[in-house]
Design a protein around this motif. Structure first.
Motif, PDB file in Angstrom:
ATOM      1  N   GLY A  29      55.199 -25.430 -12.199  1.00 62.55           N
ATOM      2  CA  GLY A  29      53.915 -25.331 -11.521  1.00 62.55           C
ATOM      3  C   GLY A  29      53.301 -26.701 -11.336  1.00 62.55           C
ATOM      4  O   GLY A  29      53.763 -27.700 -11.899  1.00 62.55           O
ATOM      5  N   ASN A  40      47.032 -23.983  -9.339  1.00 61.28           N
ATOM      6  CA  ASN A  40      47.926 -22.837  -9.521  1.00 61.28           C
ATOM      7  C   ASN A  40      47.153 -21.526  -9.526  1.00 61.28           C
ATOM      8  O   ASN A  40      47.638 -20.521 -10.032  1.00 61.28           O
ATOM      9  CB  ASN A  40      48.702 -23.005 -10.838  1.00 61.28           C
ATOM     10  CG  ASN A  40      49.503 -24.281 -10.849  1.00 61.28           C
ATOM     11  OD1 ASN A  40      50.264 -24.543  -9.933  1.00 61.28           O
ATOM     12  ND2 ASN A  40      49.309 -25.098 -11.860  1.00 61.28           N
ATOM     13  N   GLY A  53      51.137 -20.440 -14.760  1.00 64.35           N
ATOM     14  CA  GLY A  53      50.882 -21.543 -13.839  1.00 64.35           C
ATOM     15  C   GLY A  53      51.870 -22.682 -13.998  1.00 64.35           C
ATOM     16  O   GLY A  53      52.009 -23.525 -13.103  1.00 64.35           O
ATOM     17  N   TRP A 153      42.220 -21.766 -16.498  1.00 66.99           N
ATOM     18  CA  TRP A 153      42.467 -21.432 -15.100  1.00 66.99           C
ATOM     19  C   TRP A 153      41.699 -22.388 -14.193  1.00 66.99           C
ATOM     20  O   TRP A 153      40.591 -22.803 -14.523  1.00 66.99           O
ATOM     21  CB  TRP A 153      42.006 -20.004 -14.796  1.00 66.99           C
ATOM     22  CG  TRP A 153      42.689 -18.968 -15.603  1.00 66.99           C
ATOM     23  CD1 TRP A 153      43.788 -18.243 -15.238  1.00 66.99           C
ATOM     24  CD2 TRP A 153      42.343 -18.507 -16.915  1.00 66.99           C
ATOM     25  NE1 TRP A 153      44.152 -17.381 -16.231  1.00 66.99           N
ATOM     26  CE2 TRP A 153      43.274 -17.511 -17.283  1.00 66.99           C
ATOM     27  CE3 TRP A 153      41.353 -18.837 -17.836  1.00 66.99           C
ATOM     28  CZ2 TRP A 153      43.241 -16.849 -18.504  1.00 66.99           C
ATOM     29  CZ3 TRP A 153      41.304 -18.184 -19.053  1.00 66.99           C
ATOM     30  CH2 TRP A 153      42.245 -17.197 -19.374  1.00 66.99           C
TER      31      TRP A 153
END
Length: 192
Positions: A29, A40, A53, A153
């Protein structure tokens, strides 16, 4: 994109496109650590992380050699970079066995022939597990152990600043591990 288009045009012009199998695959990733600028989203983590990811990547196969019924089709199944060696050997009619390595008591060539999956002969990948360091993906589940980096994230528009801080969070999975159902929870938000 322009380079791939130019290459395709050149192969067509030389009459080689119909015997071409073009494979494009990432090895990991995108980097989401400090100073990097990949995204990602919506997956957790990035390059150098065992979260999705970092290990779930895009890939595509094209070319005139690809059966017409498979063109433009999305195939979902595990494929590792090591699988391409056996796949290409099979397509070329070459034995993938390494006699010199076997004589030296080295392990056999790892990987699976993915042509039956890519060609549409079968809908199921022969690969059901992917080893991680440390951890394992097996079927629908992923087990992570020890300290896992980039435990966060990005958003849909990341990075959105000139100074990229990166995802600097960590997740301690310890020896017991963190277990995720990556088919139902590909974003790895719920440790089972």
């Amino acid at each position: 994109d322009d380079v791939v288009a130019s290459m395709e045009k050149a192969l067509i012009a030389k009459g080689m496109w119909n015997s071409t199998l073009l494979v494009v695959s990432s090895d990991n990733g995108g980097p989401v650590y400090a100073g990097a600028g990949a995204n990602n989203y919506p997956l957790k983590g990035g390059k150098m992380s065992n979260f999705q990811g970092g290990v779930r990547v895009n890939a595509f196969v094209s070319g005139g050699f690809l059966p017409a019924k498979q063109r433009g089709k999305v195939t979902d199944g595990y494929v590792a970079l090591a699988d391409w060696y056996k796949t290409f050997c099979s397509l070329a009619g070459v034995d993938y066995h390494d006699a010199k390595a076997a004589k030296a008591n080295l392990p056999p060539v790892d990987g699976f022939d993915m042509w039956p999956l890519i060609s549409g002969e079968t809908a199921v990948s022969p690969r059901t597990e992917l080893p991680l360091n440390p951890g394992l993906i097996s079927g629908d589940y992923k087990l992570l152990v020890d300290l896992v980096l980039q435990a966060g994230w990005t958003g849909p528009q990341y990075p959105n600043t000139t100074k990229v801080e990166g995802i600097n969070t960590e997740q301690e999975c310890g020896y017991a591990g963190c277990l995720y159902n990556i088919k139902q929870d590909p974003e790895e938000r719920h440790d089972l």
